[in-house]
Design a protein around this motif. Sequence first.
Motif, PDB file in Angstrom:
ATOM      1  N   GLY A   1     -38.705  25.350  -4.954  1.00  0.00           N
ATOM      2  CA  GLY A   1     -38.237  23.906  -4.506  1.00  0.00           C
ATOM      3  C   GLY A   1     -39.598  22.994  -4.492  1.00  0.00           C
ATOM      4  O   GLY A   1     -39.316  22.111  -4.745  1.00  0.00           O
ATOM      5  N   GLN A   2     -40.681  23.757  -4.150  1.00  0.00           N
ATOM      6  CA  GLN A   2     -41.726  22.675  -4.010  1.00  0.00           C
ATOM      7  C   GLN A   2     -42.018  22.053  -5.366  1.00  0.00           C
ATOM      8  O   GLN A   2     -42.399  20.893  -5.528  1.00  0.00           O
ATOM      9  CB  GLN A   2     -43.082  23.405  -3.494  1.00  0.00           C
ATOM     10  N   VAL A   3     -42.176  23.061  -6.379  1.00  0.00           N
ATOM     11  CA  VAL A   3     -42.468  22.527  -7.851  1.00  0.00           C
ATOM     12  C   VAL A   3     -41.401  21.528  -8.139  1.00  0.00           C
ATOM     13  O   VAL A   3     -41.721  20.602  -8.753  1.00  0.00           O
ATOM     14  CB  VAL A   3     -42.367  23.837  -8.651  1.00  0.00           C
ATOM     15  N   ARG A   4     -40.197  21.603  -7.890  1.00  0.00           N
ATOM     16  CA  ARG A   4     -39.022  20.666  -8.354  1.00  0.00           C
ATOM     17  C   ARG A   4     -39.281  19.334  -7.656  1.00  0.00           C
ATOM     18  O   ARG A   4     -38.962  18.148  -8.169  1.00  0.00           O
ATOM     19  CB  ARG A   4     -37.751  21.311  -7.793  1.00  0.00           C
ATOM     20  N   ARG A   5     -39.590  19.403  -6.287  1.00  0.00           N
ATOM     21  CA  ARG A   5     -39.691  18.308  -5.602  1.00  0.00           C
ATOM     22  C   ARG A   5     -41.171  17.412  -6.055  1.00  0.00           C
ATOM     23  O   ARG A   5     -41.037  16.411  -6.346  1.00  0.00           O
ATOM     24  CB  ARG A   5     -40.040  18.370  -4.137  1.00  0.00           C
ATOM     25  N   ALA A   6     -42.012  18.197  -6.436  1.00  0.00           N
ATOM     26  CA  ALA A   6     -43.434  17.320  -6.806  1.00  0.00           C
ATOM     27  C   ALA A   6     -42.970  16.690  -8.197  1.00  0.00           C
ATOM     28  O   ALA A   6     -43.306  15.598  -8.608  1.00  0.00           O
ATOM     29  CB  ALA A   6     -44.388  18.551  -7.255  1.00  0.00           C
ATOM     30  N   ARG A   7     -42.044  17.426  -9.028  1.00  0.00           N
ATOM     31  CA  ARG A   7     -41.812  17.068 -10.475  1.00  0.00           C
ATOM     32  C   ARG A   7     -40.883  15.702 -10.173  1.00  0.00           C
ATOM     33  O   ARG A   7     -41.116  14.756 -10.900  1.00  0.00           O
ATOM     34  CB  ARG A   7     -41.026  18.118 -11.270  1.00  0.00           C
ATOM     35  N   LEU A   8     -39.955  15.574  -9.115  1.00  0.00           N
ATOM     36  CA  LEU A   8     -39.160  14.568  -8.851  1.00  0.00           C
ATOM     37  C   LEU A   8     -40.140  13.415  -8.735  1.00  0.00           C
ATOM     38  O   LEU A   8     -39.979  12.361  -8.941  1.00  0.00           O
ATOM     39  CB  LEU A   8     -38.312  14.910  -7.842  1.00  0.00           C
TER      40      LEU A   8
ATOM     41  N   ALA B   1     -30.737  14.725 -15.158  1.00  0.00           N
ATOM     42  CA  ALA B   1     -30.521  15.498 -16.263  1.00  0.00           C
ATOM     43  C   ALA B   1     -31.590  16.468 -16.331  1.00  0.00           C
ATOM     44  O   ALA B   1     -31.564  17.675 -16.662  1.00  0.00           O
ATOM     45  CB  ALA B   1     -30.456  14.658 -17.474  1.00  0.00           C
ATOM     46  N   GLU B   2     -32.637  16.025 -16.155  1.00  0.00           N
ATOM     47  CA  GLU B   2     -34.068  16.974 -16.384  1.00  0.00           C
ATOM     48  C   GLU B   2     -33.961  18.063 -15.221  1.00  0.00           C
ATOM     49  O   GLU B   2     -34.119  19.114 -15.522  1.00  0.00           O
ATOM     50  CB  GLU B   2     -35.244  16.085 -16.106  1.00  0.00           C
ATOM     51  N   LEU B   3     -33.854  17.473 -13.877  1.00  0.00           N
ATOM     52  CA  LEU B   3     -34.072  18.540 -12.745  1.00  0.00           C
ATOM     53  C   LEU B   3     -32.661  19.287 -12.419  1.00  0.00           C
ATOM     54  O   LEU B   3     -32.587  20.070 -11.330  1.00  0.00           O
ATOM     55  CB  LEU B   3     -34.378  17.720 -11.626  1.00  0.00           C
ATOM     56  N   HIS B   4     -31.366  18.802 -13.227  1.00  0.00           N
ATOM     57  CA  HIS B   4     -30.107  19.268 -12.643  1.00  0.00           C
ATOM     58  C   HIS B   4     -29.778  19.245 -11.364  1.00  0.00           C
ATOM     59  O   HIS B   4     -29.546  20.169 -10.636  1.00  0.00           O
ATOM     60  CB  HIS B   4     -29.901  20.842 -13.203  1.00  0.00           C
TER      61      HIS B   4
ATOM     62  N   ASP C   1     -28.375  16.212  -8.037  1.00  0.00           N
ATOM     63  CA  ASP C   1     -27.454  14.926  -7.855  1.00  0.00           C
ATOM     64  C   ASP C   1     -28.321  13.964  -7.352  1.00  0.00           C
ATOM     65  O   ASP C   1     -29.696  13.985  -6.817  1.00  0.00           O
ATOM     66  CB  ASP C   1     -26.119  15.612  -6.961  1.00  0.00           C
ATOM     67  N   SER C   2     -27.852  12.717  -7.141  1.00  0.00           N
ATOM     68  CA  SER C   2     -28.492  11.499  -6.418  1.00  0.00           C
ATOM     69  C   SER C   2     -28.524  11.747  -4.991  1.00  0.00           C
ATOM     70  O   SER C   2     -29.690  11.006  -4.599  1.00  0.00           O
ATOM     71  CB  SER C   2     -27.463  10.152  -6.695  1.00  0.00           C
ATOM     72  N   ARG C   3     -28.120  12.595  -4.465  1.00  0.00           N
ATOM     73  CA  ARG C   3     -28.657  12.860  -2.833  1.00  0.00           C
ATOM     74  C   ARG C   3     -29.669  13.524  -3.024  1.00  0.00           C
ATOM     75  O   ARG C   3     -30.477  13.093  -1.958  1.00  0.00           O
ATOM     76  CB  ARG C   3     -27.447  13.549  -2.187  1.00  0.00           C
ATOM     77  N   PHE C   4     -30.230  14.294  -3.772  1.00  0.00           N
ATOM     78  CA  PHE C   4     -31.446  14.975  -3.895  1.00  0.00           C
ATOM     79  C   PHE C   4     -32.609  13.892  -4.089  1.00  0.00           C
ATOM     80  O   PHE C   4     -33.397  14.029  -3.472  1.00  0.00           O
ATOM     81  CB  PHE C   4     -31.543  16.175  -4.829  1.00  0.00           C
ATOM     82  N   ILE C   5     -32.200  13.202  -4.836  1.00  0.00           N
ATOM     83  CA  ILE C   5     -33.302  12.131  -5.205  1.00  0.00           C
ATOM     84  C   ILE C   5     -33.510  11.300  -4.311  1.00  0.00           C
ATOM     85  O   ILE C   5     -34.854  10.941  -3.688  1.00  0.00           O
ATOM     86  CB  ILE C   5     -32.652  11.680  -6.594  1.00  0.00           C
ATOM     87  N   THR C   6     -32.460  10.697  -3.656  1.00  0.00           N
ATOM     88  CA  THR C   6     -32.480   9.810  -2.394  1.00  0.00           C
ATOM     89  C   THR C   6     -33.081  10.433  -1.344  1.00  0.00           C
ATOM     90  O   THR C   6     -33.911   9.637  -0.855  1.00  0.00           O
ATOM     91  CB  THR C   6     -31.258   9.397  -1.997  1.00  0.00           C
ATOM     92  N   THR C   7     -33.038  11.612  -0.998  1.00  0.00           N
ATOM     93  CA  THR C   7     -33.321  12.397   0.289  1.00  0.00           C
ATOM     94  C   THR C   7     -34.907  12.254   0.017  1.00  0.00           C
ATOM     95  O   THR C   7     -35.842  12.158   0.836  1.00  0.00           O
ATOM     96  CB  THR C   7     -32.716  13.853   0.285  1.00  0.00           C
ATOM     97  N   TRP C   8     -35.559  12.891  -1.022  1.00  0.00           N
ATOM     98  CA  TRP C   8     -36.739  13.116  -1.247  1.00  0.00           C
ATOM     99  C   TRP C   8     -37.437  11.886  -1.574  1.00  0.00           C
ATOM    100  O   TRP C   8     -38.795  11.889  -1.512  1.00  0.00           O
ATOM    101  CB  TRP C   8     -37.166  14.266  -2.543  1.00  0.00           C
ATOM    102  N   GLN C   9     -37.053  10.977  -2.218  1.00  0.00           N
ATOM    103  CA  GLN C   9     -37.881   9.386  -2.439  1.00  0.00           C
ATOM    104  C   GLN C   9     -38.087   9.129  -1.020  1.00  0.00           C
ATOM    105  O   GLN C   9     -39.276   8.591  -0.867  1.00  0.00           O
ATOM    106  CB  GLN C   9     -37.011   8.605  -3.151  1.00  0.00           C
ATOM    107  N   THR C  10     -36.799   9.010  -0.051  1.00  0.00           N
ATOM    108  CA  THR C  10     -37.131   8.482   1.304  1.00  0.00           C
ATOM    109  C   THR C  10     -38.052   9.311   1.946  1.00  0.00           C
ATOM    110  O   THR C  10     -39.239   8.731   2.521  1.00  0.00           O
ATOM    111  CB  THR C  10     -35.948   8.388   2.035  1.00  0.00           C
ATOM    112  N   ARG C  11     -38.132  10.563   1.981  1.00  0.00           N
ATOM    113  CA  ARG C  11     -39.005  11.467   2.879  1.00  0.00           C
ATOM    114  C   ARG C  11     -40.615  11.384   2.271  1.00  0.00           C
ATOM    115  O   ARG C  11     -41.378  11.059   3.308  1.00  0.00           O
ATOM    116  CB  ARG C  11     -38.647  12.690   2.678  1.00  0.00           C
ATOM    117  N   PHE C  12     -40.634  10.971   0.786  1.00  0.00           N
ATOM    118  CA  PHE C  12     -42.138  10.906   0.438  1.00  0.00           C
ATOM    119  C   PHE C  12     -42.700   9.643   0.777  1.00  0.00           C
ATOM    120  O   PHE C  12     -43.766   9.442   1.054  1.00  0.00           O
ATOM    121  CB  PHE C  12     -42.105  11.270  -0.996  1.00  0.00           C
ATOM    122  N   ALA C  13     -41.767   8.641   0.769  1.00  0.00           N
ATOM    123  CA  ALA C  13     -42.335   7.219   0.847  1.00  0.00           C
ATOM    124  C   ALA C  13     -42.590   7.048   2.384  1.00  0.00           C
ATOM    125  O   ALA C  13     -43.648   6.552   2.665  1.00  0.00           O
ATOM    126  CB  ALA C  13     -41.075   6.342   0.689  1.00  0.00           C
TER     127      ALA C  13
END
Length: 65
Positions: free
Chosen positions: A26-33, A48-51, A53-65
């Motif tokens: 999970g950590q590796v996947r989030r780092a790649r994101l 497509a690359e990480l298999h 959904d958009s919720r995963f992207i939005t969640t971690w983009q927001t948390r990292f920012a």
Amino acid sequence: MGKMNLSETEREELMSIQRSRTMAVGQVRRARLILLLDEGASRAAIMAELHCDSRFITTWQTRFA
């Protein structure tokens, strides 16, 4: 999609996590994101690359920012 504007230190740390063979998947996947977001990859390309959904992207983009 907007870039994350990572510092050099953040980028190096995320790249190290991405290459790690001992980190949790999970950590590796989030780092790649975050690295893909910083490179300016499209949402469709990331999904497509990480298999994921958009919720995963939005969640971690927001948390990292």
